[in-house]
Write an enzyme that holds these catalytic residues in place. Structure first.
Site, mmCIF file in Angstrom:
data_model
loop_
_atom_site.group_PDB
_atom_site.id
_atom_site.type_symbol
_atom_site.label_atom_id
_atom_site.label_comp_id
_atom_site.label_asym_id
_atom_site.label_seq_id
_atom_site.Cartn_x
_atom_site.Cartn_y
_atom_site.Cartn_z
ATOM 1 C CE1 TYR A 128 -4.382 -2.260 5.106
ATOM 2 C CE2 TYR A 128 -3.236 -0.211 4.607
ATOM 3 C CZ TYR A 128 -3.957 -1.311 4.185
ATOM 4 O OH TYR A 128 -4.244 -1.482 2.843
ATOM 5 C CB SER B 67 -0.831 -0.027 1.289
ATOM 6 O OG SER B 67 -1.378 1.239 1.570
HETATM 7 P P1 NAD Z 1 -11.678 -6.412 0.046
HETATM 8 O O1 NAD Z 1 -12.244 -6.302 1.412
HETATM 9 O O2 NAD Z 1 -12.506 -6.033 -1.129
HETATM 10 O O3 NAD Z 1 -11.147 -7.891 -0.206
HETATM 11 C C1 NAD Z 1 -10.381 -8.574 0.740
HETATM 12 C C2 NAD Z 1 -10.589 -10.058 0.542
HETATM 13 O O4 NAD Z 1 -9.726 -10.723 1.494
HETATM 14 C C3 NAD Z 1 -12.023 -10.534 0.838
HETATM 15 O O5 NAD Z 1 -12.465 -11.393 -0.198
HETATM 16 C C4 NAD Z 1 -11.887 -11.285 2.159
HETATM 17 O O6 NAD Z 1 -12.803 -12.376 2.291
HETATM 18 C C5 NAD Z 1 -10.453 -11.783 2.072
HETATM 19 N N1 NAD Z 1 -9.888 -12.096 3.391
HETATM 20 C C6 NAD Z 1 -9.971 -11.363 4.532
HETATM 21 N N2 NAD Z 1 -9.362 -12.021 5.534
HETATM 22 C C7 NAD Z 1 -8.873 -13.174 5.004
HETATM 23 C C8 NAD Z 1 -8.140 -14.266 5.536
HETATM 24 N N3 NAD Z 1 -7.809 -14.312 6.834
HETATM 25 N N4 NAD Z 1 -7.805 -15.284 4.720
HETATM 26 C C9 NAD Z 1 -8.157 -15.243 3.397
HETATM 27 N N5 NAD Z 1 -8.855 -14.259 2.848
HETATM 28 C C10 NAD Z 1 -9.205 -13.222 3.645
HETATM 29 O O7 NAD Z 1 -10.325 -5.557 0.110
HETATM 30 P P2 NAD Z 1 -9.376 -4.936 -1.020
HETATM 31 O O8 NAD Z 1 -9.493 -3.476 -0.931
HETATM 32 O O9 NAD Z 1 -9.551 -5.610 -2.320
HETATM 33 O O10 NAD Z 1 -7.960 -5.294 -0.392
HETATM 34 C C11 NAD Z 1 -7.106 -6.285 -0.921
HETATM 35 C C12 NAD Z 1 -5.677 -5.961 -0.502
HETATM 36 O O11 NAD Z 1 -5.311 -4.696 -1.059
HETATM 37 C C13 NAD Z 1 -5.460 -5.838 1.004
HETATM 38 O O12 NAD Z 1 -4.213 -6.417 1.347
HETATM 39 C C14 NAD Z 1 -5.430 -4.355 1.238
HETATM 40 O O13 NAD Z 1 -4.692 -4.001 2.374
HETATM 41 C C15 NAD Z 1 -4.746 -3.904 -0.037
HETATM 42 N N6 NAD Z 1 -4.933 -2.497 -0.368
HETATM 43 C C16 NAD Z 1 -6.188 -1.996 -0.545
HETATM 44 C C17 NAD Z 1 -6.338 -0.650 -0.854
HETATM 45 C C18 NAD Z 1 -7.682 -0.029 -1.039
HETATM 46 O O14 NAD Z 1 -7.747 1.203 -1.058
HETATM 47 N N7 NAD Z 1 -8.756 -0.796 -1.203
HETATM 48 C C19 NAD Z 1 -5.200 0.176 -0.980
HETATM 49 C C20 NAD Z 1 -3.947 -0.379 -0.804
HETATM 50 C C21 NAD Z 1 -3.830 -1.714 -0.505
#
Ligand code: NAD
Length: 259
Positions: A154, A141
């Site tokens: 985080y 991130s």
């Molecule tokens: P999201 O909530 O849409 O998806 C996350 C997925 O992870 C879900 O399907 C959930 O069921 C799964 N999950 C949660 N805990 C789990 C576990 N213990 N084991 C297996 N699966 C698990 O979130 P997203 O925004 O798509 O985030 C995905 C990644 O991207 C994360 O690592 C997040 O930190 C990172 N990220 C997101 C953003 C943002 O702005 N959305 C920015 C930077 C980084």
């Protein structure tokens, strides 16, 4: 067809960024394992992507050593190989550090860091055992580089992934394995939608102000990053033809963070 004949395991691929990465990989001729805590959603995503020849849903809590080993074994039994790991599963919990509950701190670190370690270890055993190497991609991130208030575990976890990727890059090199981190800005997935009202409450401002003055304040154009921006970066890293690109972290954030 940049992922032709390549098999990728994407954790947390039943939603958001992971789902779009899996979709782009399949569109580029790849096969994907949708490894997610939510098995029903993983299966539904796998079906959407074309079913068993293209995508397999696997139940996996990335914090469980047993479930990770079992899920990776299932992936190998089904597709016979793994070329790419996208360690993407993650959550967000916001609270001021002086009030952060210890159980929530541990949960967040465990999903992001234990999950990255366990899935990496499981795929490396396979990648090291055959010629051809592989690509390990961590979902970092901007918070791998920069801090924000209310996000202590985080920011800690996302910085940690940069260190892990560098070790995998060094240890994996002689086996043809490379490792890199993608560092997105804010992307409007369920993870971010949930934070908008939470941050508004914690900071005592409106939801519009959270978007404009907190999330997008330092971007060059006031725009959210999209799931496709991140998926295209994952495709670039997964399909890069040599091991020259390793141990790096690539920021995709509309200029929020510039290195
Ligand atoms: P999201 O909530 O849409 O998806 C996350 C997925 O992870 C879900 O399907 C959930 O069921 C799964 N999950 C949660 N805990 C789990 C576990 N213990 N084991 C297996 N699966 C698990 O979130 P997203 O925004 O798509 O985030 C995905 C990644 O991207 C994360 O690592 C997040 O930190 C990172 N990220 C997101 C953003 C943002 O702005 N959305 C920015 C930077 C980084």
């Amino acid at each position: 067809m940049r992922m032709q004949n390549k098999v990728a395991v994407v954790t947390g691929a039943a939603s958001g960024i992971g789902k779009d990465i899996a979709t782009v990989f399949v569109r580029e001729g790849g096969k994907v394992v949708i490894a997610d805590l939510n098995k029903a959603a993983a299966d539904a995503t796998a079906l959407e992507l074309g079913g068993p020849d293209k995508a397999l849903g696997v139940a996996m809590d990335v914090t469980s050593e047993e479930q990770v080993e079992k899920g990776i074994a299932e992936a190998l039994a089904h597709f016979g190989r793994i070329d790419t790991l996208v360690s993407n599963a993650g959550i967000q919990i916001v609270a001021p550090l002086d009030q952060f509950p210890f159980d929530k701190w541990k949960l967040l670190l465990s999903i992001h860091l234990d999950g990255a370690f366990l899935t990496t270890r499981a795929v490396l055993k396979h990648m090291y055992s055959r010629p051809g190497g592989g690509s390990v991609i961590y979902m970092g991130s901007v918070h791998s580089k920069e801090a924000s208030v209310l996000k202590a575990p985080y920011v800690t976890a996302k910085h940690g992934l940069v260190g892990l990727a560098k070790v995998v890059a060094k240890e994996g090199a002689k086996h043809g394995v490379r490792a890199n981190v993608i560092c997105p800005g804010f992307v409007r997935t369920p993870l971010v939608e949930k934070q908008i009202p939470e941050q508004a409450k914690e900071l005592g401002i409106s939801e519009e102000e959270v978007i404009k003055n907190v999330m997008l304040k330092d971007t060059v154009d006031g725009e959210f990053t999209t799931v496709d921006d991140v998926a295209q970066t994952a495709l670039f890293l997964a399909s890069f033809p040599t091991n020259a690109l390793t141990g790096q972290s690539i920021v995709v954030s509309h200029g929020w963070f510039m290195q």
